[in-house]
Design a protein around this motif. Structure first.
Motif, PDB file in Angstrom:
ATOM      1  N   GLY A  33      48.265  44.441  37.846  1.00  0.00           N
ATOM      2  CA  GLY A  33      49.563  44.863  38.134  1.00  0.00           C
ATOM      3  C   GLY A  33      49.580  44.024  39.550  1.00  0.00           C
ATOM      4  N   TRP A  34      49.724  43.609  40.448  1.00  0.00           N
ATOM      5  CA  TRP A  34      49.656  43.315  41.816  1.00  0.00           C
ATOM      6  C   TRP A  34      51.824  42.652  41.383  1.00  0.00           C
ATOM      7  CZ3 TRP A  34      51.712  38.895  42.609  1.00  0.00           C
ATOM      8  CH2 TRP A  34      51.568  37.580  42.074  1.00  0.00           C
TER       9      TRP A  34
ATOM     10  N   LEU B 282      43.959  45.245  47.345  1.00  0.00           N
ATOM     11  CA  LEU B 282      43.600  44.229  46.969  1.00  0.00           C
ATOM     12  C   LEU B 282      42.134  43.605  47.324  1.00  0.00           C
ATOM     13  CD1 LEU B 282      46.179  41.770  45.697  1.00  0.00           C
ATOM     14  CD2 LEU B 282      45.172  42.918  44.152  1.00  0.00           C
ATOM     15  N   VAL B 283      42.112  44.055  48.919  1.00  0.00           N
ATOM     16  CA  VAL B 283      40.710  42.848  49.242  1.00  0.00           C
ATOM     17  C   VAL B 283      39.779  44.387  49.749  1.00  0.00           C
ATOM     18  CG1 VAL B 283      39.848  41.774  51.718  1.00  0.00           C
ATOM     19  CG2 VAL B 283      41.771  41.183  51.226  1.00  0.00           C
TER      20      VAL B 283
ATOM     21  N   LEU C  10      50.498  48.875  43.800  1.00  0.00           N
ATOM     22  CA  LEU C  10      48.897  48.732  43.770  1.00  0.00           C
ATOM     23  C   LEU C  10      48.657  49.542  43.269  1.00  0.00           C
ATOM     24  CD1 LEU C  10      47.649  45.596  43.085  1.00  0.00           C
ATOM     25  CD2 LEU C  10      46.323  46.035  45.198  1.00  0.00           C
ATOM     26  N   LEU C  11      48.322  50.704  43.158  1.00  0.00           N
ATOM     27  CA  LEU C  11      46.751  51.368  42.965  1.00  0.00           C
ATOM     28  C   LEU C  11      47.265  51.975  41.921  1.00  0.00           C
ATOM     29  CD1 LEU C  11      45.529  53.088  46.693  1.00  0.00           C
ATOM     30  CD2 LEU C  11      44.269  51.631  45.274  1.00  0.00           C
TER      31      LEU C  11
ATOM     32  N   THR D 203      40.043  47.031  47.440  1.00  0.00           N
ATOM     33  CA  THR D 203      39.082  47.350  46.207  1.00  0.00           C
ATOM     34  C   THR D 203      38.578  46.261  45.439  1.00  0.00           C
ATOM     35  OG1 THR D 203      41.662  46.640  44.953  1.00  0.00           O
ATOM     36  CG2 THR D 203      41.763  49.019  45.637  1.00  0.00           C
ATOM     37  N   LEU D 204      38.511  45.342  45.607  1.00  0.00           N
ATOM     38  CA  LEU D 204      38.111  43.773  45.065  1.00  0.00           C
ATOM     39  C   LEU D 204      36.383  44.436  44.621  1.00  0.00           C
ATOM     40  CD1 LEU D 204      38.215  41.397  44.348  1.00  0.00           C
ATOM     41  CD2 LEU D 204      37.320  40.546  47.160  1.00  0.00           C
ATOM     42  N   PRO D 205      35.497  44.987  45.424  1.00  0.00           N
ATOM     43  CA  PRO D 205      34.203  45.033  44.965  1.00  0.00           C
ATOM     44  C   PRO D 205      34.890  46.116  43.536  1.00  0.00           C
ATOM     45  CG  PRO D 205      34.407  45.316  47.654  1.00  0.00           C
ATOM     46  CD  PRO D 205      35.698  45.442  46.642  1.00  0.00           C
ATOM     47  N   ALA D 206      35.159  46.837  43.910  1.00  0.00           N
ATOM     48  CA  ALA D 206      35.070  47.932  42.423  1.00  0.00           C
ATOM     49  C   ALA D 206      36.149  47.255  40.753  1.00  0.00           C
ATOM     50  CB  ALA D 206      36.332  48.937  43.340  1.00  0.00           C
ATOM     51  N   THR D 207      37.038  46.199  42.009  1.00  0.00           N
ATOM     52  CA  THR D 207      37.177  46.031  40.963  1.00  0.00           C
ATOM     53  C   THR D 207      36.473  44.503  40.235  1.00  0.00           C
ATOM     54  OG1 THR D 207      39.968  45.464  41.946  1.00  0.00           O
ATOM     55  CG2 THR D 207      39.419  44.424  39.745  1.00  0.00           C
ATOM     56  N   LEU D 208      35.913  43.825  40.797  1.00  0.00           N
ATOM     57  CA  LEU D 208      34.913  43.137  40.583  1.00  0.00           C
ATOM     58  C   LEU D 208      33.512  43.723  39.818  1.00  0.00           C
ATOM     59  CD1 LEU D 208      34.807  41.032  43.209  1.00  0.00           C
ATOM     60  CD2 LEU D 208      35.717  40.343  40.985  1.00  0.00           C
TER      61      LEU D 208
END
Length: 152
Positions: A82-83, A129-130, A75-76, A132-137
């Motif tokens: 691309g999950w 995903l959980v 995932l990274l 890295t969610l803050p960085a993705t947002l």
């Protein structure tokens, strides 16, 4: 994608080599290792812990745990968008391993391994995903702000 993350690519490659060594070499678990696992389970059972876990369940859980980092690394490398590709790659890697084990002396392919490894990969993907969610947002907010500024 790999050139943008050289350290992550190196770490992922090293872990995949480890997984390959563990899963694609003949007779990975000998009598000594199986005996050690059995003694560990016996010690836990005597103390009242993990009484519902036998050797088969322990092996299933170990297969899940082995592939959690695989899902995380994939995932990274592929990114949050691309999950699904990371999930398919985790399944594909497991399918390759189980198919290759048919030709390796002392190895027995097991459909439960396909389930356990894929499940481990999916757990790793979900966990990443959980985390890295803050960085993705943040990235999505910045991208929207740039698009709005460009269209204004």
């Amino acid at each position: 994608m790999f050139h943008r993350h050289p350290f992550l690519s190196l770490l992922s490659g090293a872990y995949l080599v480890f997984v390959g060594w563990l899963t694609l070499t003949p007779d990975a678990l000998g009598e000594r290792e199986v005996g050690l696992a059995a003694r560990l389970l016996d010690a836990l059972h005597r103390r009242g812990y993990a009484e519902s876990i036998d050797y088969m369940r322990l092996e299933f859980l170990a297969n899940i745990a082995l592939f959690v980092p695989v899902g995380m690394f994939l995932l990274l490398l592929f990114g949050a968008g691309g999950w699904w590709l990371a999930g398919l790659s985790s399944f594909g890697l497991t399918l390759f391993i189980e198919t290759a084990q048919r030709q390796i002396p002392g190895r027995v392919p097991d459909p439960r391994d396909l389930v356990a490894n894929t499940l481990g990969g999916l757990i790793g993907i979900a966990l990443t995903l959980v985390l890295t969610l803050p960085a993705t947002l943040r990235r999505r907010r910045r991208r929207r702000a740039r698009q709005q500024a460009a269209s204004a």
